[in-house]
Design an enzyme around this catalytic site. Structure first.
Site, PDB file in Angstrom:
ATOM      1  N   LEU A  22      23.432  36.230  33.400  1.00 41.37           N
ATOM      2  CA  LEU A  22      23.233  36.188  31.943  1.00 41.37           C
ATOM      3  C   LEU A  22      23.134  37.582  31.350  1.00 41.37           C
ATOM      4  O   LEU A  22      23.816  37.921  30.400  1.00 41.37           O
ATOM      5  CB  LEU A  22      21.934  35.452  31.601  1.00 41.37           C
ATOM      6  CG  LEU A  22      21.816  33.986  31.956  1.00 41.37           C
ATOM      7  CD1 LEU A  22      20.428  33.492  31.611  1.00 41.37           C
ATOM      8  CD2 LEU A  22      22.875  33.198  31.205  1.00 41.37           C
ATOM      9  N   ALA A  28      16.531  44.883  35.638  1.00 42.82           N
ATOM     10  CA  ALA A  28      16.582  43.531  36.186  1.00 42.82           C
ATOM     11  C   ALA A  28      17.880  42.827  35.827  1.00 42.82           C
ATOM     12  O   ALA A  28      18.524  43.168  34.832  1.00 42.82           O
ATOM     13  CB  ALA A  28      15.393  42.727  35.676  1.00 42.82           C
ATOM     14  N   HIS A  29      18.249  41.859  36.658  1.00 45.64           N
ATOM     15  CA  HIS A  29      19.410  41.019  36.380  1.00 45.64           C
ATOM     16  C   HIS A  29      18.923  39.597  36.214  1.00 45.64           C
ATOM     17  O   HIS A  29      18.130  39.127  37.017  1.00 45.64           O
ATOM     18  CB  HIS A  29      20.397  41.080  37.536  1.00 45.64           C
ATOM     19  CG  HIS A  29      21.006  42.430  37.704  1.00 45.64           C
ATOM     20  ND1 HIS A  29      22.244  42.638  38.215  1.00 45.64           N
ATOM     21  CD2 HIS A  29      20.537  43.650  37.402  1.00 45.64           C
ATOM     22  CE1 HIS A  29      22.516  43.918  38.233  1.00 45.64           C
ATOM     23  NE2 HIS A  29      21.479  44.563  37.747  1.00 45.64           N
ATOM     24  N   ASP A 166       5.751  45.152  26.105  1.00 44.78           N
ATOM     25  CA  ASP A 166       7.128  45.337  25.625  1.00 44.78           C
ATOM     26  C   ASP A 166       7.477  44.223  24.632  1.00 44.78           C
ATOM     27  O   ASP A 166       8.474  43.524  24.789  1.00 44.78           O
ATOM     28  CB  ASP A 166       8.084  45.314  26.829  1.00 44.78           C
ATOM     29  CG  ASP A 166       9.515  45.703  26.469  1.00 44.78           C
ATOM     30  OD1 ASP A 166       9.719  46.339  25.414  1.00 44.78           O
ATOM     31  OD2 ASP A 166      10.433  45.351  27.239  1.00 44.78           O
TER      32      ASP A 166
HETATM   33  N1  LIG Z   1      12.799  31.759  31.692  1.00 46.83           N
HETATM   34  C1  LIG Z   1      13.930  31.992  31.006  1.00 46.83           C
HETATM   35  N2  LIG Z   1      14.668  30.975  30.512  1.00 46.83           N
HETATM   36  C2  LIG Z   1      15.802  31.213  29.833  1.00 46.83           C
HETATM   37  N3  LIG Z   1      16.303  32.449  29.573  1.00 46.83           N
HETATM   38  C3  LIG Z   1      15.612  33.510  30.024  1.00 46.83           C
HETATM   39  C4  LIG Z   1      14.396  33.347  30.763  1.00 46.83           C
HETATM   40  N4  LIG Z   1      13.931  34.563  31.086  1.00 46.83           N
HETATM   41  C5  LIG Z   1      14.814  35.441  30.570  1.00 46.83           C
HETATM   42  N5  LIG Z   1      15.821  34.840  29.925  1.00 46.83           N
HETATM   43  C6  LIG Z   1      16.969  35.482  29.247  1.00 46.83           C
HETATM   44  O1  LIG Z   1      17.306  36.664  29.943  1.00 46.83           O
HETATM   45  C7  LIG Z   1      17.128  37.841  29.134  1.00 46.83           C
HETATM   46  C8  LIG Z   1      16.556  38.986  29.967  1.00 46.83           C
HETATM   47  O2  LIG Z   1      15.335  38.607  30.575  1.00 46.83           O
HETATM   48  P1  LIG Z   1      14.098  39.603  30.619  1.00 46.83           P
HETATM   49  O3  LIG Z   1      13.747  40.011  29.241  1.00 46.83           O
HETATM   50  O4  LIG Z   1      13.030  38.974  31.458  1.00 46.83           O
HETATM   51  O5  LIG Z   1      14.740  40.807  31.449  1.00 46.83           O
HETATM   52  P2  LIG Z   1      14.896  42.369  31.153  1.00 46.83           P
HETATM   53  O6  LIG Z   1      14.614  42.693  29.734  1.00 46.83           O
HETATM   54  O7  LIG Z   1      16.186  42.789  31.728  1.00 46.83           O
HETATM   55  O8  LIG Z   1      13.745  42.826  32.110  1.00 46.83           O
HETATM   56  P3  LIG Z   1      12.841  44.143  32.261  1.00 46.83           P
HETATM   57  O9  LIG Z   1      12.563  44.630  30.862  1.00 46.83           O
HETATM   58  O10 LIG Z   1      11.621  43.636  32.972  1.00 46.83           O
HETATM   59  O11 LIG Z   1      13.610  45.100  33.089  1.00 46.83           O
HETATM   60  C9  LIG Z   1      16.192  37.370  28.017  1.00 46.83           C
HETATM   61  O12 LIG Z   1      16.354  38.135  26.846  1.00 46.83           O
HETATM   62  C10 LIG Z   1      16.607  35.913  27.830  1.00 46.83           C
HETATM   63  O13 LIG Z   1      17.768  35.820  27.021  1.00 46.83           O
HETATM   64 MG   LIG Z   2      13.594  41.740  28.085  1.00 44.63          MG
END
Ligand SMILES: Nc1ncnc2c1ncn2[C@@H]1O[C@H](COP(=O)(O)OP(=O)(O)OP(=O)(O)O)[C@@H](O)[C@H]1O
Ligand SMILES: [Mg+2]
Length: 266
Positions: A22, A28-29, A166
């Protein structure tokens, strides 16, 4: 140049259907996959190892981040705060010849991130030109309701003793919205769910809480200029959400002042 994500850690190398990527942040991925049955969706967050870091240090940092995130989520679910439940994790990145890193499997939240909801709303407001009094009032009422909902959830988080670290509109989701509805004014009903606890910590200091709110306020200001004037309703929703909320709101004034001074000095 096409980007190739690092290989998936087991058992995700042979799950069917395969996980779909996604988003790929710096850290993170995020994949959509399933849990126990193929029709139960789940969100898989992988923290790939960083080849440029010393392997032992890298492992320790990755492990610390993912454990921190999982601990906060478990605690918040227990406290009844609206966050995805933890289904499974591998904080060691155990897998052999692994460069898949550590991972966290969470409940899938069906919905949209608040950033997308506001982007759609702002596009709708822009293209519908001058809305009439009644319609405008209806639109603004929806936004106020969502803002109060956000404030209530952040208050619940703080009441539980957790600082998000954040808070942006990408880290808030609105459950129950479908990505299909492209045109018109987006729905804003549904529960607000907090996600992304990668920078979260446990604290009950009002300074930390106030900074958490300030970060969100700044995020609204920079990403959603049209919605910014509704931010006071976030604070309104926050106000009644726990006993010390008014102290945090007072502290927010100081944090804002300091922020302003800092940006004046440059
Ligand atoms: N539990 C979930 N259910 C559905 N979609 C999710 C979920 N967790 C995350 N997402 C989708 O994935 C995207 C990225 O997730 P997340 O914000 O946790 O990661 P990140 O910003 O890459 O992480 P980090 O800032 O810790 O490095 C979110 O904006 C959302 O669109
Ligand atoms: Mg995020």
């Amino acid at each position: 140049m096409t980007y190739t994500p690092p290989p998936l850690p087991p058992p995700y190398t042979n799950t069917s259907p395969p996980p779909t990527l996604l988003t790929q942040g710096a850290e993170a991925h995020l994949y959509k996959t399933s849990y126990l049955t193929p029709t139960t969706p789940a969100a898989l967050k992988i923290r790939p190892s960083k080849p440029y870091r010393h392997p032992i240090l890298d492992k320790r940092l990755t492990r610390q981040r993912i454990l921190q995130e999982a601990r906060c989520l478990v605690k918040l679910v227990r406290e009844g705060v609206s966050v995805p439940a933890v289904l499974a994790l591998d904080y060691e990145g155990q897998s052999e010849n692994n460069n898949g890193g550590a991972w966290l499997l969470m409940e899938w939240i069906e919905g949209l991130v608040v950033r997308v909801v506001f982007e759609r709303w702002e596009a709708f407001m822009k293209c519908s030109g001058e809305l009439g009094g009644k319609e405008l009032e209806r639109e603004e009422k929806k936004v106020r309701g969502l803002m109060r909902g956000i404030g209530g959830v952040v208050g619940g988080l703080h009441r539980a003793g957790v600082i998000h670290g954040d808070l942006t509109t990408s880290n808030l989701m609105l459950r129950g919205l479908s990505s299909g509805e492209g045109e018109g004014s987006p729905g804003m009903e549904g529960d607000v769910v907090l996600i992304d606890f990668g920078l979260a910590s446990q604290s009950i200091s009002e300074e930390d809480r106030a900074v958490d709110l300030y970060v969100l306020e700044r995020a609204f200001g920079s990403t959603h200029p049209r919605a910014e004037k509704f931010f006071e309703h976030v604070l309104e929703g926050y106000q009644g959400s726990y006993k010390g909320a008014h102290i945090t709101l007072k502290r927010l004034q100081d944090v804002r002042m300091r922020g302003r001074k800092r940006s004046m000095i440059g």
